[in-house]
Structure formats: structure tokens, C-alpha cells
Scaffold this motif. Sequence first.
Motif, PDB file in Angstrom:
ATOM      1  N   GLU A   1      -4.668   7.009 -14.892  1.00  0.00           N
ATOM      2  CA  GLU A   1      -5.398   6.564 -13.718  1.00  0.00           C
ATOM      3  C   GLU A   1      -5.443   5.040 -13.679  1.00  0.00           C
ATOM      4  O   GLU A   1      -5.116   4.367 -14.659  1.00  0.00           O
ATOM      5  CB  GLU A   1      -6.828   7.115 -13.753  1.00  0.00           C
ATOM      6  N   GLY A   2      -5.851   4.503 -12.538  1.00  0.00           N
ATOM      7  CA  GLY A   2      -6.083   3.075 -12.428  1.00  0.00           C
ATOM      8  C   GLY A   2      -7.527   2.761 -12.746  1.00  0.00           C
ATOM      9  O   GLY A   2      -8.233   3.536 -13.383  1.00  0.00           O
TER      10      GLY A   2
ATOM     11  N   SER B   1       0.819  -1.207   0.000  1.00  0.00           N
ATOM     12  CA  SER B   1       0.000   0.000   0.000  1.00  0.00           C
ATOM     13  C   SER B   1       0.854   1.258   0.000  1.00  0.00           C
ATOM     14  O   SER B   1       0.438   2.315  -0.465  1.00  0.00           O
ATOM     15  CB  SER B   1      -0.910  -0.005   1.224  1.00  0.00           C
TER      16      SER B   1
ATOM     17  N   ASN C   1      -6.565  -2.176  -6.116  1.00  0.00           N
ATOM     18  CA  ASN C   1      -5.421  -3.063  -5.936  1.00  0.00           C
ATOM     19  C   ASN C   1      -5.772  -4.546  -5.838  1.00  0.00           C
ATOM     20  O   ASN C   1      -4.894  -5.394  -6.013  1.00  0.00           O
ATOM     21  CB  ASN C   1      -4.657  -2.643  -4.669  1.00  0.00           C
TER      22      ASN C   1
ATOM     23  N   ASN D   1      -9.141   2.968   3.064  1.00  0.00           N
ATOM     24  CA  ASN D   1      -8.263   2.250   2.149  1.00  0.00           C
ATOM     25  C   ASN D   1      -8.421   0.751   2.381  1.00  0.00           C
ATOM     26  O   ASN D   1      -8.043   0.237   3.428  1.00  0.00           O
ATOM     27  CB  ASN D   1      -6.816   2.683   2.380  1.00  0.00           C
TER      28      ASN D   1
ATOM     29  N   ARG E   1       1.534   3.850  -3.142  1.00  0.00           N
ATOM     30  CA  ARG E   1       0.747   4.998  -3.577  1.00  0.00           C
ATOM     31  C   ARG E   1       1.298   6.297  -3.021  1.00  0.00           C
ATOM     32  O   ARG E   1       0.998   7.380  -3.510  1.00  0.00           O
ATOM     33  CB  ARG E   1      -0.714   4.829  -3.189  1.00  0.00           C
TER      34      ARG E   1
ATOM     35  N   TYR F   1      -7.504   3.939  -7.359  1.00  0.00           N
ATOM     36  CA  TYR F   1      -6.421   3.130  -6.818  1.00  0.00           C
ATOM     37  C   TYR F   1      -7.025   1.783  -6.414  1.00  0.00           C
ATOM     38  O   TYR F   1      -7.423   1.557  -5.276  1.00  0.00           O
ATOM     39  CB  TYR F   1      -5.752   3.802  -5.616  1.00  0.00           C
TER      40      TYR F   1
ATOM     41  N   VAL G   1      -3.567   0.131 -10.487  1.00  0.00           N
ATOM     42  CA  VAL G   1      -3.325   1.324  -9.679  1.00  0.00           C
ATOM     43  C   VAL G   1      -2.786   2.404 -10.618  1.00  0.00           C
ATOM     44  O   VAL G   1      -2.320   2.107 -11.716  1.00  0.00           O
ATOM     45  CB  VAL G   1      -2.334   1.036  -8.542  1.00  0.00           C
TER      46      VAL G   1
END
Length: 522
Positions: A228-229, A3, A257, A298, A6, A255, A222
Amino acid sequence: MTSLLRFVGTGLFACALSLSGCSDSGPGDGTMDPPEPIAELTDYVDVVPTEPCMDANSLEPRANCTDPSSFDLSGCDLAAVGALEPSGIYQATFRYSATSNFSGGFRLDTKPSFLGNAPVLNEVGPQGFFITGETYISDTSVRWYALAGCRVPEPGRVTGCFVRCTDDVPDRSGTFDARRMNLAHEEDTGAQPMRLVSETAVPVGYPVDVYVTKGHAYVVSVPRFPEEGGLSVFNVSDPAHPVFVTRVSLPKDTYWNGVWAKGDALYVASGNSGLAVFDITNPADPQYLRSLPGGAINVHTVFVDGDRLYAMSPYPNAETLLFDVASPLEPRLLSRITVPHEEDTTSYPHDAFAYGDRLYVNHTSTGYVVLDVKRPDVTPVLGTYAFSGQFSHANAVGTINGRTIAFEGGERVGAHLRVLDVTDPANIRLIGEVRKRPQTSIHNMVLKGTKLYVAWYHEGVRVFDVADPAHPKEVAAFDSFQEAHPRSTDSLYQGAIGIRVPGDGHVYVVDMSRGLLVLKDP
């Protein structure tokens, strides 16, 4: 992928896994004699250097960061260094002392880079091997690292000395050991090459995970600045000819994942909004329903086990969210699971694997933690496996020879495959391991019976026969990393990252540069 990527940028970035693995077996009863434990050496194994250019005291560097001639290379093999091919992507370990080291990468070709940026100095050729890179340690302070090659111990490897300069002042020195990340020089493991069935580019971001269901592959990405993701959907009813169907993203929420599916529901781990739920009744057209549990949170990875979904959340509370998904399109939050850890650490649950009544949590620096989850509201810690410098990242658990065996890996330089006997979680024992190059990191894994499939970043895809878990035998491999690919970088986090084995005779792999790879299951 950790993580933390990012925040630090790209210079570093059914039975399957959402950055986890799966097993076809039930919990073990411990009837077989346990294998003998082996010593834990940690991920980083220190090797005392013998470079003739090294300083007697790393705190008193003799060289500077602007003049290659300031390095004393009189005892080096400059002919071999001068003959080094000025191309390729390298990963290096940098050593100050036995207890102080770090890692970084550099690229030598038409688009050179060092530590994720264009080098300040790049002189690689007959004149020698000199590279200088810079990083910013604050808005006003700059740090340089200058490398000088000294030896070429073997093809694709260069060793030497470096000096660190802060605001132009040399303040530390050490040695480095760098290896080129192609696998042309790997010793024969006896593994058979896996056949590439198809390769399909993913249109945006860094692809990091994949889930295969309903004849479709759902790939999450991501961001890769300025891209962008999001979610990319491919029709894989013919695995030899995947067809891109659609791309899905949400405003200011890309984002993504991890990914998993159950029935008509697709679950996406969002770094911005938690667990994003999609309706895939029409698998070619995912429809966004809601994000849970609500608000800014998140969620990094997800894992579904029966009617339970576990969502691992690094921030803001370093917790695992447990949902009831008996109605897949309507997840219901049952509890928030936390693991005690030191207050001065940033440990958080990165991934987890549910097996029987236990949850095996990769709790980064706290270690590999086993929880009793029979009751969602009471989840005591049953045991922990931890060592110095650990960043526990992914795992898979199954029953082999009557014992409960866990396969675990971290995510950092030197991270590799560990085999743990977790039959008694209060007494977890290391019984086997597989190491690759010390400059690389393992990533994710899937366990199917006694076959373990591993996505190992630069080391590609590795398949092991683990019928004798203490001695994994590599039986198949695929070299996915391409150093010349235009989307490849000098980051530690490159190559094979996500993997699924849905049982259709194929292995689905996400490579961060190449996209979706479909391999024949060996």
C-alpha cells in the motif's frame, strides 16, 4: 506522477513544491525588453527512420511475432547487435509513422521484462536482438509486440524494427529507437556532480513527493502492488543520518500523491478522500483530523500560498479546490475552480502554482492555463499556452530581469523543460527550452531566486542557472536512477520524481526506487 497511473498500473508509475515549484521574487512589471520567442516543436520531434528492415507500408507487415527469422535483417549491422550487452533498462520510442507513435520500456538482465511484464521471447546475445512482449487489450484479446535489433548507432542505444500482432495476426509494423537509461554515455554538460549526503529507503509503495518542515521529512507514496501507499516520516535534524520515525495510512485510503505543510498542519493529497489534514504539533507523530471537502474525491496535488491552499482534483469534476488556511488546522473551502476544456477530452488540473494574484494551472491536455484569482468566486482565464500532444504537468514562476517567467514541463515521453514569458498572459511566448533524451520525461521543479532545481525521472536531478532565462545553464547534476536496483522497473516513470529545497543547505529528493535522497545544495 500522472493520476492515470493508478488505473494503468506500475508498468507505465516554507518554499517548496507539492509537485510544483516556488519563487523568492514578486510579480514582474515588464520593464525589460522581452526575449525573442522561439518555435514550439512539441514534445515529440519526429525523425524519419532509415532502418533497412522497415516495411514499405506499416499496414502490411512482412514479419510475424513468433519467428525472429521472419524479419529481413540483411542490411543490418548484426555484428554490432550481437555484441550488445544483455543487461540494463531501456526506454524506447516506437514509430508507425510521422503522426503515430508510442513509448515503452524493457529490461535485459536476470529479471527481464517488456511493457511491464515478463517477455514472451527474450533472445539477446550473439544470435541477435529479439524481444517479444504481450499486453491485453480486452478480456479475450491479446496483443504482441516483437522487436528485432538492426543497428547500434552508439553505445547504450539500439535501433531496429518491430511488428504488432493482435490475436496472433500481424497487423502493423514500424521502427524503434531504444536507449539504455543509465547516464554513462551522456555528453558533458559542464555540470558539477552533486554530493550525496544520505540515502534512506522508504518502507512502502512508490514514494512520489516529500515536504520538509520542523526537522522532519514527510514522504508520501502511492501503492505498489501488493504494498500500500501512505505517509512515511523521517527525522532529518541530521540530514546525513535520517531516522525513520513512523508510517501513517488510513483504511482503504493509501493513494497519497502530494504533500505540503503550514504551521502545525500537514496536508496530504489523497486519491481516495481529497485533502487529508494532519496535526503535526508533535512532528514525529502526525494525528489525522479530517478529509475535505468530504466524500469520495481524488486530490492529486496541493500548493499553499500564504493563507490559501489549492488542491488539484482530477476526479470527479476536474476542478481546483481553493481553501482558506488562515487557521491551518481548519481549512475552509472558498470555491471550486474549473477551466473550460473540450467536452471530448479527459483534461484535468494536475498541478498549479500561485504567484501574485494569478494561478498558473497545468491542465494536462488543455495546456498551461493562467487564471486571475484575486477573487476566489470569480476566476477568469487570462491566457493559455497549448500545443499538440501536450500533457502539462508541473511549473514554477518567478520574476527575472523585470519579467514574469514560468518554467513548465509535461509528463510523457519527450517531455522537457520549457521557459515561458508570461508577463502578458494573453500573449504567452516560448523563449527557451532544455531537452534531454527523447525517450525520457521531466517531472517536477523548484525555483529559488535564479536557480532552478528539476527532478527529471531517469535523467536524475538537474540544477540550472536561469539568470538568463532564455538560455538555462546546467550547473549541477545527480544521477539518481540505478538500473540494477531491485525496485527499478522498465516504466517511463522511474528515477527522481519529487524535490524540495527548504533552505537548510540541502536538496531533498524522492527517487521511486531508492527512496529519500539528501543532496548537498550546490
